[in-house]
Design an enzyme around this catalytic site. Sequence first.
Site, PDB file in Angstrom:
ATOM      1  CG  HIS A  67      49.589 -83.057  40.757  1.00  0.00           C
ATOM      2  ND1 HIS A  67      48.866 -82.592  39.630  1.00  0.00           N
ATOM      3  CD2 HIS A  67      50.261 -82.405  40.781  1.00  0.00           C
ATOM      4  CE1 HIS A  67      49.834 -81.619  39.079  1.00  0.00           C
ATOM      5  NE2 HIS A  67      50.830 -81.577  39.338  1.00  0.00           N
ATOM      6  CG  ASN A 119      59.190 -79.941  37.893  1.00  0.00           C
ATOM      7  OD1 ASN A 119      59.388 -80.730  38.721  1.00  0.00           O
ATOM      8  ND2 ASN A 119      59.657 -79.069  39.034  1.00  0.00           N
ATOM      9  CG  ASP A 159      46.306 -83.160  38.350  1.00  0.00           C
ATOM     10  OD1 ASP A 159      46.845 -84.092  37.460  1.00  0.00           O
ATOM     11  OD2 ASP A 159      46.261 -82.363  38.577  1.00  0.00           O
ATOM     12  CG  ASN A 183      54.245 -77.030  36.952  1.00  0.00           C
ATOM     13  OD1 ASN A 183      53.558 -75.636  36.873  1.00  0.00           O
ATOM     14  ND2 ASN A 183      53.464 -76.602  38.528  1.00  0.00           N
TER      15      ASN A 183
END
EC number: 3.1.1.29
Length: 194
Positions: free
Chosen positions: A21, A69, A94, A115
Site C-alpha cells: 500500500h 484513508n 499502488d 481509500n
Amino acid sequence: MTIKLIVGLANPGAEYAATRHNAGAWFVDLLAERLRAPLREEAKFFGYTSRVTLGGEDVRLLVPTTFMNLSGKAVAAMASFFRINPDEILVAHDELDLPPGVAKFKLGGGHGGHNGLKDIISKLGNNPNFHRLRIGIGHPGDKNKVVGFVLGKPPVSEQKLIDEAIDEAARCTEMWFTDGLTKATNRLHAFKAQ
C-alpha cells in the site's frame, strides 16, 4: 498545464513502510533522492514535504503522515496553501489492477476502491480530475483477501519488479517536465520489468 504537486500515498509508521500500500511513497522517496531534495516533516501539511525544480518549474513533493484513508487532508492543505488546482497534482498510488513491474499515468477517473484516492477526491470538492501514477502491485485473486494483500510485504521477486517500475516512473516523470506528457506516457506505458 504543469504539475505543481507530486504526492506519494502511504500509511505512516515503520510497520507499514515495506507494505504494498506504500508503493506511492516509495516513488516520491526515490524522486526526492534523485533530485537531492530530502523530505522533511511539515505539520501544517500533515506530511513529509520537499521542494524541487523540474523543467524550470517549482514542484512540491508530499508524503502524507495521515493514515491512507485520510490522505485528502494533507493534499487539500497543500493545494489550498499554494493555490494548486486538481489538474496540477500527480498522485502516486499502488494499483491492484496492474501487475508488479508495470506503472501507468492516468488523468481523472474513479477511485477503484482505493481509500486514499477516495479521500483525495472528496477533499478536493469531489473533483477526480487529478493525474495519477498507478504502480502495479498485482491482485490476490480474491476480493476478500485485498486488505491483507495491500497491507502485506511483497516477496523479494515482486519487490524487485515494483522497484524497477518505480525507477522507470521517476525517469518518465522527470521527462514529463522536459519533453511533455505524451512522450513520457508512451515511454512509461511501453515499459515492463522482467
